[in-house]
Write an enzyme that holds these catalytic residues in place. Structure first.
Site, PDB file in Angstrom:
ATOM      1  N   ASN A 154       0.644  -1.263   0.065  1.00 14.14           N
ATOM      2  CA  ASN A 154      -0.097  -0.093  -0.006  1.00 14.14           C
ATOM      3  C   ASN A 154       0.561   1.243  -0.158  1.00 14.14           C
ATOM      4  OD1 ASN A 154       0.754  -0.618   2.638  1.00 14.14           O
ATOM      5  ND2 ASN A 154      -1.016   0.200   3.406  1.00 14.14           N
ATOM      6  N   GLY A 230       2.871  -5.343   7.354  1.00 14.84           N
ATOM      7  CA  GLY A 230       1.886  -6.034   6.445  1.00 14.84           C
ATOM      8  C   GLY A 230       0.864  -6.369   7.417  1.00 14.84           C
ATOM      9  N   SER A 231       0.162  -7.705   7.010  1.00 19.91           N
ATOM     10  CA  SER A 231      -1.056  -8.098   7.651  1.00 19.91           C
ATOM     11  C   SER A 231      -0.560  -8.886   9.078  1.00 19.91           C
ATOM     12  CB  SER A 231      -1.753  -9.155   6.736  1.00 19.91           C
ATOM     13  OG  SER A 231      -1.092  -9.956   6.361  1.00 19.91           O
ATOM     14  N   GLU A 250       4.760  -4.253  11.954  1.00 19.03           N
ATOM     15  CA  GLU A 250       3.967  -2.775  11.825  1.00 19.03           C
ATOM     16  C   GLU A 250       2.701  -3.405  11.007  1.00 19.03           C
ATOM     17  OE1 GLU A 250       4.453  -0.260  12.943  1.00 19.03           O
ATOM     18  OE2 GLU A 250       6.706  -0.389  13.653  1.00 19.03           O
ATOM     19  N   LEU A 251       1.503  -3.825  11.715  1.00 13.92           N
ATOM     20  CA  LEU A 251       0.477  -4.611  11.393  1.00 13.92           C
ATOM     21  C   LEU A 251      -0.627  -3.721  11.070  1.00 13.92           C
ATOM     22  CD1 LEU A 251       1.233  -7.786  13.427  1.00 13.92           C
ATOM     23  CD2 LEU A 251       2.069  -7.314  11.262  1.00 13.92           C
ATOM     24  N   CYS A 284      -3.047   1.437   6.592  1.00 15.92           N
ATOM     25  CA  CYS A 284      -3.080   0.769   7.880  1.00 15.92           C
ATOM     26  C   CYS A 284      -3.965   1.613   9.006  1.00 15.92           C
ATOM     27  CB  CYS A 284      -1.931   0.134   8.575  1.00 15.92           C
ATOM     28  SG  CYS A 284      -0.458   1.559   8.221  1.00 15.92           S
ATOM     29  N   GLU A 379     -10.153  -5.725  10.001  1.00 13.30           N
ATOM     30  CA  GLU A 379      -9.684  -4.413   9.089  1.00 13.30           C
ATOM     31  C   GLU A 379     -10.438  -4.840   7.814  1.00 13.30           C
ATOM     32  OE1 GLU A 379      -5.592  -5.033   7.951  1.00 13.30           O
ATOM     33  OE2 GLU A 379      -5.374  -2.908   8.508  1.00 13.30           O
TER      34      GLU A 379
HETATM   35  P1  NAP Z   1       0.734  -9.170   3.546  1.00  8.49           P
HETATM   36  O1  NAP Z   1      -0.099  -9.614   2.491  1.00  8.49           O
HETATM   37  O2  NAP Z   1       0.805  -9.452   4.848  1.00  8.49           O
HETATM   38  O3  NAP Z   1       2.262  -9.158   3.003  1.00  8.49           O
HETATM   39  C1  NAP Z   1       3.012  -8.103   3.375  1.00  8.49           C
HETATM   40  C2  NAP Z   1       4.372  -8.694   2.733  1.00  8.49           C
HETATM   41  O4  NAP Z   1       4.731  -9.949   3.320  1.00  8.49           O
HETATM   42  C3  NAP Z   1       4.771  -8.816   1.324  1.00  8.49           C
HETATM   43  O5  NAP Z   1       5.787  -8.566   0.652  1.00  8.49           O
HETATM   44  C4  NAP Z   1       4.500 -10.421   1.136  1.00  8.49           C
HETATM   45  O6  NAP Z   1       4.889 -10.847  -0.059  1.00  8.49           O
HETATM   46  C5  NAP Z   1       4.932 -10.926   2.211  1.00  8.49           C
HETATM   47  N1  NAP Z   1       4.830 -12.195   2.641  1.00  8.49           N
HETATM   48  C6  NAP Z   1       3.602 -12.944   2.477  1.00  8.49           C
HETATM   49  N2  NAP Z   1       3.759 -14.171   3.026  1.00  8.49           N
HETATM   50  C7  NAP Z   1       5.088 -14.165   3.830  1.00  8.49           C
HETATM   51  C8  NAP Z   1       5.699 -15.330   4.263  1.00  8.49           C
HETATM   52  N3  NAP Z   1       4.824 -16.281   4.745  1.00  8.49           N
HETATM   53  N4  NAP Z   1       6.830 -14.794   4.948  1.00  8.49           N
HETATM   54  C9  NAP Z   1       7.331 -13.545   4.558  1.00  8.49           C
HETATM   55  N5  NAP Z   1       6.810 -12.825   4.074  1.00  8.49           N
HETATM   56  C10 NAP Z   1       5.795 -13.096   3.395  1.00  8.49           C
HETATM   57  O7  NAP Z   1       0.286  -7.590   3.482  1.00  8.49           O
HETATM   58  P2  NAP Z   1      -0.339  -6.508   2.494  1.00  8.49           P
HETATM   59  O8  NAP Z   1      -1.643  -7.170   1.802  1.00  8.49           O
HETATM   60  O9  NAP Z   1       0.825  -6.535   1.216  1.00  8.49           O
HETATM   61  O10 NAP Z   1      -0.468  -5.221   3.066  1.00  8.49           O
HETATM   62  C11 NAP Z   1      -1.590  -4.861   3.862  1.00  8.49           C
HETATM   63  C12 NAP Z   1      -1.548  -5.122   5.446  1.00  8.49           C
HETATM   64  O11 NAP Z   1      -0.318  -4.192   5.801  1.00  8.49           O
HETATM   65  C13 NAP Z   1      -2.684  -4.680   5.832  1.00  8.49           C
HETATM   66  O12 NAP Z   1      -2.981  -5.572   7.063  1.00  8.49           O
HETATM   67  C14 NAP Z   1      -2.271  -3.246   6.494  1.00  8.49           C
HETATM   68  O13 NAP Z   1      -2.815  -2.758   7.692  1.00  8.49           O
HETATM   69  C15 NAP Z   1      -0.629  -3.434   6.963  1.00  8.49           C
HETATM   70  N6  NAP Z   1       0.117  -2.284   6.934  1.00  8.49           N
HETATM   71  C16 NAP Z   1       0.462  -1.847   8.108  1.00  8.49           C
HETATM   72  C17 NAP Z   1       1.204  -0.706   8.167  1.00  8.49           C
HETATM   73  C18 NAP Z   1       1.751  -0.195   9.503  1.00  8.49           C
HETATM   74  O14 NAP Z   1       2.876   0.461   9.661  1.00  8.49           O
HETATM   75  N7  NAP Z   1       1.473  -0.728  10.626  1.00  8.49           N
HETATM   76  C19 NAP Z   1       1.474   0.167   7.184  1.00  8.49           C
HETATM   77  C20 NAP Z   1       1.233  -0.440   5.927  1.00  8.49           C
HETATM   78  C21 NAP Z   1       0.160  -1.537   5.783  1.00  8.49           C
HETATM   79  P3  NAP Z   1       3.989 -11.261  -1.417  1.00  8.49           P
HETATM   80  O15 NAP Z   1       3.478 -10.254  -1.885  1.00  8.49           O
HETATM   81  O16 NAP Z   1       4.620 -11.902  -2.413  1.00  8.49           O
HETATM   82  O17 NAP Z   1       2.736 -12.155  -0.678  1.00  8.49           O
END
Ligand code: NAP
Length: 476
Positions: A154, A230-231, A250-251, A284, A379
């Site tokens: 994002n 990420g998530s 950071e979730l 997020c 979320e």
């Molecule tokens: P995501 O699906 O969790 O993916 C995040 C990253 O993790 C991607 O690079 C993904 O790679 C990687 N990943 C997936 N499976 C993994 C594994 N088993 N081991 C290691 N890495 C893995 O999240 P998203 O959909 O990209 O982002 C949305 C989420 O991020 C939301 O929940 C949002 O709230 C959160 N977020 C939090 C913040 C904060 O600062 N708190 C800021 C921004 C976003 P692939 O793309 O190759 O699957």
């Protein structure tokens, strides 16, 4: 739209990969580039390169680390429009937000460059302990070593800078794995740092399915820290797999704002219209739950619904577009189904909520939701705000805190006592008075409590996470 093919960036070289994957504009599916889809052995090669370079990185003097970061910052500033456009193209966010993200990334690199010069230990009065007499003590902050940086889709550029900037500032080397749908700006960062004079191996960029290469990265014994954004689901898995090493997470969140009777309602309206729908709610700290005090709730809600109706939907590269698309069709379908589920459970859809293209959901406002509905409890990561009312401020605070998340919260009130009362009781990482939870500038300590995560970002705070404390005791 220009299509470019990137190779892996390992040890300062562009390395051909075994497999490549296509990157598409989320709005219409058009192809915008091609990047590696790395396998485990390519990942191991990237870790080995970072590992070989780590002692050189640790020994590089602070002024040189700072100068490289500053140069990278200047180079990015000089091409800000290109960076903003690249962000919009891969993530699908409106160009006006792509430009904001690029401007923020410049600031994040600048704060990192500044932070490189003030990594300080402390002097300890060892003679405060009877056994410490005759000894002198101080601490050093050595880098952790190799840092695995995993970023979400994002904010593909600024969140990568929030990891790479402080890691390099504090003398670490980095393996950066961007989200598979938004990997282009990560490779552009590799080009940028190479041009800025970063030595080989200090930054390595490797794209590929997280499910396929993620475990190999986070569990590797030569990786000393994982910084993940990420998530919650993936964050938990990483925490389990990483073993004994530093992990920051950071979730997600279902962030809320409170609109009090003493709020500036015009300000609240303007900020909630922006905070609920930026990047189609895929932020997020997007405003998802809005609690308005009974006396102002009716008037405020009516005006809010009309304000949301006026949001302009369109192609991300058109200047006037305020809402474009979600990242994938499946996410748009999920958001639409959660809205329908809420309506079936008795909520009222006051505006929007339909899918007008495969990946675009019209900005929606839901009224009369219940706390256990998914649009409230989980979320949603879509352009949806659920509005509810309350009687007393403590009731509103309780509603905000009734969440497994705790990233940021907003409180609109001109009453200082109420603002402080709320700031002390809201269980979140940041409280924004007279603003939405969505507010962030990049030097803030940023992170959550509960399932929103562990640790803090913001260059000064990330440097603390990315360095160890080494105690030095001198027997005089
Ligand atoms: P995501 O699906 O969790 O993916 C995040 C990253 O993790 C991607 O690079 C993904 O790679 C990687 N990943 C997936 N499976 C993994 C594994 N088993 N081991 C290691 N890495 C893995 O999240 P998203 O959909 O990209 O982002 C949305 C989420 O991020 C939301 O929940 C949002 O709230 C959160 N977020 C939090 C913040 C904060 O600062 N708190 C800021 C921004 C976003 P692939 O793309 O190759 O699957």
């Amino acid at each position: 739209m220009s299509e470019k093919r990137y190779d892996l960036y390992i040890g300062g070289e562009w390395v051909k990969a075994n497999r490549y994957m296509t990157v598409r504009l989320p709005y219409d599916g058009s192809v915008v580039g091609e990047v590696p889809s790395a396998n485990r052995s390519e990942m191991e090669r990237a870790i080995a390169a970072a590992s070989r370079a780590r002692r050189d990185a640790a020994r590089m003097p602070a002024h040189k680390r700072s100068a490289i970061l500053y140069k990278a910052c200047q180079l990015m500033e000089g091409r800000k429009e290109d960076w903003g456009r690249a962000v919009s193209i891969e993530s699908g966010k409106p160009i006006r937000e792509g430009r904001i993200e690029a401007a923020r990334a410049v600031q994040t690199l600048l704060f990192s460059a500044e932070e490189a010069k003030r990594i300080e230990g402390e002097i300890l009065p060892l003679d405060a302990h009877p056994n410490g007499e005759g000894r002198f003590g101080f601490t050093l902050r050595p880098p952790r070593g190799v840092i695995a940086a995993i970023t979400p889709f994002n904010f593909p550029l600024n969140l990568a800078c929030h990891k790479v900037g402080p890691a390099l500032a504090s003398g670490n080397t980095v393996v950066l794995k961007p989200a598979s749908v938004t990997p282009i700006t990560a490779y552009m960062l590799a080009e940028l740092f190479s041009e800025a004079g970063l030595p080989p191996g200090f930054l390595n960029v490797i794209s590929g399915g997280g499910g396929e290469i993620g475990d190999a990265l986070v569990s590797h014994p030569d990786v000393h820290m994982v910084t993940f954004t990420g998530s919650v689901e993936v964050g938990k898995r990483i925490h389990d797999k990483a073993g004994i090493k530093m992990v920051t997470l950071e979730l997600g969140s279902n962030s809320a704002a409170i609109v009090d009777t003493e709020a500036d309602l015009d300000l609240a309206l303007e900020r909630c219209r922006a905070g609920g729908y930026a990047h189609s709610g895929q932020v997020c700290i997007s405003l998802q739950r809005l609690y308005a005090q009974n006396e102002v709730a009716r008037d405020f809600t009516d005006r809010f619904v009309e304000a949301v109706r006026s949001l302009r939907i369109g192609h991300p590269l058109e200047d006037q577009t305020e809402v474009s698309s979600l990242i994938r069709e499946a996410d748009a379908q999920r958001v639409e189904s959660w809205i329908q589920e809420a309506v079936a459970g008795g909520a009222t859809l006051a505006v929007g909520g339909r899918r007008c293209r495969a990946t675009t959901v019209e900005p929606a406002v839901l009224l009369g939701t219940k706390p256990d509905m998914r649009v409230v409890r989980d979320e949603i990561f879509g352009p949806v705000v659920a509005v509810d009312d309350y009687q007393t401020l403590d009731q509103a605070i309780e509603k905000v805190n009734d969440s497994r998340y705790g990233l940021q919260a907003g409180v609109f009130t001109r009453n200082l006592s109420k603002a402080l009362h709320a700031a002390q009781r809201l269980e979140v990482g940041g409280v924004m008075i007279n603003d939405v939870p969505t507010f962030r500038v990049d030097q803030m300590p940023y992170g959550g409590v509960k399932e929103s995560g562990l640790g803090r970002e913001g260059p000064k705070y990330a440097v603390q996470e990315m360095t160890d404390i080494r105690m030095v005791v001198i027997r005089a």
